[in-house]
Write a protein that holds these residues in place. Sequence first.
Motif, short mmCIF file in Angstrom:
data_model
loop_
_atom_site.label_atom_id
_atom_site.label_comp_id
_atom_site.label_asym_id
_atom_site.label_seq_id
_atom_site.Cartn_x
_atom_site.Cartn_y
_atom_site.Cartn_z
N UNK A 88 25.99 34.62 -18.52
CA UNK A 88 25.64 35.23 -20.08
C UNK A 88 25.08 36.52 -20.09
N UNK A 89 24.08 36.75 -19.46
CA UNK A 89 23.27 37.93 -19.42
C UNK A 89 24.38 39.11 -19.02
N UNK A 90 24.95 38.72 -17.82
CA UNK A 90 25.86 39.97 -17.35
C UNK A 90 27.07 40.22 -18.48
N UNK A 91 27.44 39.09 -19.24
CA UNK A 91 28.60 39.46 -20.03
C UNK A 91 28.11 40.17 -21.37
N UNK A 92 26.67 39.91 -21.50
CA UNK A 92 26.10 40.51 -22.59
C UNK A 92 25.99 41.89 -22.39
N UNK A 93 25.67 42.35 -21.16
CA UNK A 93 25.26 43.52 -20.83
C UNK A 93 26.49 44.72 -20.66
N UNK A 94 27.59 43.69 -20.11
CA UNK A 94 29.06 44.31 -20.14
C UNK A 94 29.62 44.62 -21.67
N UNK A 95 29.32 43.70 -22.54
CA UNK A 95 29.64 43.98 -24.04
C UNK A 95 29.06 45.15 -24.44
N UNK A 96 27.71 45.53 -24.03
CA UNK A 96 26.94 46.43 -24.63
C UNK A 96 27.29 47.88 -24.19
N UNK A 97 28.02 47.81 -22.99
CA UNK A 97 28.24 48.95 -22.28
C UNK A 97 30.11 49.29 -22.60
N UNK A 98 30.57 48.25 -23.25
CA UNK A 98 32.14 48.37 -23.55
C UNK A 98 32.43 49.52 -24.69
N UNK A 99 31.51 50.17 -24.89
CA UNK A 99 31.75 51.18 -26.01
C UNK A 99 32.68 52.52 -25.36
N UNK A 100 32.05 52.54 -23.89
CA UNK A 100 32.85 53.86 -23.19
C UNK A 100 34.35 53.49 -23.02
#
Length: 408
Positions: free
Chosen positions: A251-263
């Motif tokens: 869950x934390x990993x996917x949250x982190x990946x969601x946060x950097x999905x802006x690029x």
Amino acid sequence: MSRARRLTASTTAYILIPILAAVSPLLVLPAITANHGASAWASVAIGQSIGTALATVVELGWGLNGPQRVARTSEKASLRWLTLSLQTKVIALIPASAVAAVAAAFLAPSDSLTSSLVACAMTASALTATWFFLGKGTPWLILATDGLPRLVCLALSAIFLVMGAPLMTYPVLGLLLPSALAPCLALYIAAKRAPLGTKLWWRARAVISALKLQSTALFARAASAVYIALPITLVSIASPSSVAAFAAGERLMRMGLAAVAVVPNAMQAWVGAPADRQSKWSRAKRAMAANAALGFISATIFGLAAPWAVTWVFSGVVTLDPISVWLFALAIFTICTSRGTGGIGLVALTRVRAIAVSAAAGACVGIPAILLGSAWGGVPGAVAGEILAELTVLSVQVVAIRRRLAAS
């Protein structure tokens, strides 16, 4: 609005989208674990895993090739693509949600009804029109139709949970309601922007053609779901005692990946905008390099922050060992890199079929690797299996890019 103001608004929206995606779960996860315990979290996590996997099927690959498809089309033609996408998704949603409900109820360690509701709600999240607004270069409309409604609904569900509401409040209010609102709001806004007199329509032949057109992208998405969305489910089969901790790290990993999905999200329309292949590929190379660099930075931050974050987010009922933390960090780097090579590079080279091949390879490697890894090594073994699957995907995509360039 002036060009400078439009650019500022667009950039702000691109930044806010992943921030909301990362922050939204933080509103409700502590409420779940603090008020209902680790067993309830495991049931919710299994429902999320199954629902997210089936959502990739319902999504039918529109998020893969849709943004670059509508990047240069008229508002009227774009509305037709959006309408077609939602019609095809609804057709896929009916059987997929039934499968999700049954599978979640069977695997949940407790509260089978809530797990089934979570699975159905996560499956319905595929109805979002995020891909459409990314392709049109209007990210602020993603916030209006999806990000903000979802944030409000999750906040309300968290408040009710803290006040003593049953656990099923989370899937009904926090997940299902915003999933239903998103496509309705998107259609309304897209229709308002289209030329006067443009109507929503239904043509069975067009829908069938769209389903066929999306078949390759669908296969790529469906295969990738096995090693992206289903690891928690696979761990629940091979190592039930590891589910709560593994799901927390996931869950934390996917949250982190969601946060950097802006690029990658911001670069979809940018890469797809030029008409000539050379300019498109030049932009794609820069986008791939940016994703790899972002992956390294994100992995480092995750490795340093995750031990503290897991204790806070999950109310101290779940912990992660250092080896698992840094394995999750390595997975983040690999996933960010493959986001560039696959969703941007291969799409720019019109090699969507190669993405499907890479996803199939990742699934073939990921299923046994995660099952065996979790059975023999618990959480670290399961994460190692995920990494092996992601490295397989990345390797296949890099080879496909090199072959495509050599042939041109």
